[in-house]
Design a protein around this motif. Sequence first.
Motif, PDB file in Angstrom:
ATOM      1  N   PRO A  68       0.792  -1.230   0.000  1.00 40.74           N
ATOM      2  CA  PRO A  68       0.000   0.000   0.000  1.00 40.74           C
ATOM      3  C   PRO A  68       0.825   1.282   0.000  1.00 40.74           C
ATOM      4  O   PRO A  68       0.409   2.283  -0.586  1.00 40.74           O
ATOM      5  CB  PRO A  68      -0.857  -0.110   1.260  1.00 40.74           C
ATOM      6  CG  PRO A  68      -0.258  -1.192   2.077  1.00 40.74           C
ATOM      7  CD  PRO A  68       0.574  -2.037   1.175  1.00 40.74           C
ATOM      8  N   GLU A  69       2.002   1.255   0.621  1.00 40.08           N
ATOM      9  CA  GLU A  69       2.824   2.469   0.667  1.00 40.08           C
ATOM     10  C   GLU A  69       3.307   2.878  -0.716  1.00 40.08           C
ATOM     11  O   GLU A  69       3.427   4.057  -1.024  1.00 40.08           O
ATOM     12  CB  GLU A  69       4.014   2.270   1.604  1.00 40.08           C
ATOM     13  CG  GLU A  69       3.624   2.201   3.063  1.00 40.08           C
ATOM     14  CD  GLU A  69       4.828   2.035   3.974  1.00 40.08           C
ATOM     15  OE1 GLU A  69       5.970   2.286   3.536  1.00 40.08           O
ATOM     16  OE2 GLU A  69       4.613   1.643   5.137  1.00 40.08           O
ATOM     17  N   LYS A  70       3.604   1.895  -1.563  1.00 39.88           N
ATOM     18  CA  LYS A  70       4.092   2.193  -2.913  1.00 39.88           C
ATOM     19  C   LYS A  70       2.964   2.187  -3.941  1.00 39.88           C
ATOM     20  O   LYS A  70       3.223   2.268  -5.138  1.00 39.88           O
ATOM     21  CB  LYS A  70       5.162   1.171  -3.316  1.00 39.88           C
ATOM     22  CG  LYS A  70       6.392   1.239  -2.445  1.00 39.88           C
ATOM     23  CD  LYS A  70       7.385   0.174  -2.843  1.00 39.88           C
ATOM     24  CE  LYS A  70       8.568   0.213  -1.889  1.00 39.88           C
ATOM     25  NZ  LYS A  70       9.324  -1.013  -1.888  1.00 39.88           N
ATOM     26  N   ARG A  71       1.704   2.063  -3.468  1.00 37.44           N
ATOM     27  CA  ARG A  71       0.543   1.982  -4.359  1.00 37.44           C
ATOM     28  C   ARG A  71       0.770   0.891  -5.417  1.00 37.44           C
ATOM     29  O   ARG A  71       0.574   1.089  -6.601  1.00 37.44           O
ATOM     30  CB  ARG A  71       0.238   3.322  -5.025  1.00 37.44           C
ATOM     31  CG  ARG A  71      -0.234   4.375  -4.055  1.00 37.44           C
ATOM     32  CD  ARG A  71      -0.772   5.604  -4.741  1.00 37.44           C
ATOM     33  NE  ARG A  71      -1.541   5.370  -5.955  1.00 37.44           N
ATOM     34  CZ  ARG A  71      -2.825   5.017  -6.011  1.00 37.44           C
ATOM     35  NH1 ARG A  71      -3.498   4.845  -4.894  1.00 37.44           N
ATOM     36  NH2 ARG A  71      -3.436   4.836  -7.156  1.00 37.44           N
ATOM     37  N   SER A  85       0.079  -3.123  -6.529  1.00 37.39           N
ATOM     38  CA  SER A  85      -0.715  -4.331  -6.377  1.00 37.39           C
ATOM     39  C   SER A  85      -0.624  -5.115  -7.666  1.00 37.39           C
ATOM     40  O   SER A  85      -0.707  -4.535  -8.749  1.00 37.39           O
ATOM     41  CB  SER A  85      -2.175  -3.970  -6.078  1.00 37.39           C
ATOM     42  OG  SER A  85      -2.952  -5.129  -6.002  1.00 37.39           O
ATOM     43  N   LEU A 105      -4.041  -1.147  -9.477  1.00 40.36           N
ATOM     44  CA  LEU A 105      -4.074   0.256  -9.108  1.00 40.36           C
ATOM     45  C   LEU A 105      -3.696   1.223 -10.220  1.00 40.36           C
ATOM     46  O   LEU A 105      -4.056   2.392 -10.158  1.00 40.36           O
ATOM     47  CB  LEU A 105      -3.167   0.505  -7.889  1.00 40.36           C
ATOM     48  CG  LEU A 105      -3.568  -0.248  -6.622  1.00 40.36           C
ATOM     49  CD1 LEU A 105      -2.590   0.044  -5.511  1.00 40.36           C
ATOM     50  CD2 LEU A 105      -4.971   0.135  -6.196  1.00 40.36           C
ATOM     51  N   GLU A 106      -2.945   0.800 -11.194  1.00 38.88           N
ATOM     52  CA  GLU A 106      -2.528   1.738 -12.243  1.00 38.88           C
ATOM     53  C   GLU A 106      -2.088   0.985 -13.487  1.00 38.88           C
ATOM     54  O   GLU A 106      -1.834  -0.214 -13.449  1.00 38.88           O
ATOM     55  CB  GLU A 106      -1.380   2.626 -11.741  1.00 38.88           C
ATOM     56  CG  GLU A 106      -0.147   1.834 -11.362  1.00 38.88           C
ATOM     57  CD  GLU A 106       0.934   2.687 -10.728  1.00 38.88           C
ATOM     58  OE1 GLU A 106       2.087   2.553 -11.165  1.00 38.88           O
ATOM     59  OE2 GLU A 106       0.613   3.463  -9.818  1.00 38.88           O
TER      60      GLU A 106
END
Length: 194
Positions: A38-41, A43, A66-67
Amino acid sequence: MKTLLLFAAVCVTVAYSQVLEPCSPPPLWEARVSRIDPEKRFSERARMSYDATNRRVRRIEEVNLLEQRDFYDVLYIHNTEPGTEYRLNLKTKECEKRELSEPWRNFQVPPNSTFLGEGYIGTGAVPGAGVLTELWSNTFESGDKYFGVYTVVGCLPIQEEFYSNRTGLVSTFFFDVTGGISDPNVFIPPRECM
């Protein structure tokens, strides 16, 4: 009565003196994995083939939740000195070959871990509706922390979490785990990397 109390005390002492040892997972297995940082966004979901005997892992990424980003087919070979990583970009078909900087790490409960208990995923009240698991934790001398969940039957990985100041918290979930390797050629580097 004294004999009964003495017998009960001996039984309790024996039960508490037993040290539960972590199970040993099969040396060869395949699974789908989901990793979350989660800290580095960050997944991802990937297909993973694992060979503890020959110290090899193959991960073929499927989805980033996520991206938008590139997806990779990554082969880690730890049974050579130095170890080698083959990283094939699945969009561009470009391959990067490099030495491994991280040492081999078995997917298993680390030695000297603490048994936290058992629990069902699903339920144990309905036959076939749950999986009994063991929960383990460890705090290493470095301060890094580990939490793992493995099935009681078969010792298959369900979840692992690692926390360190260097990486932050990384959670990995395993599903569709099967014993063995369905395609022995999965550990041959992609032809684009040769």
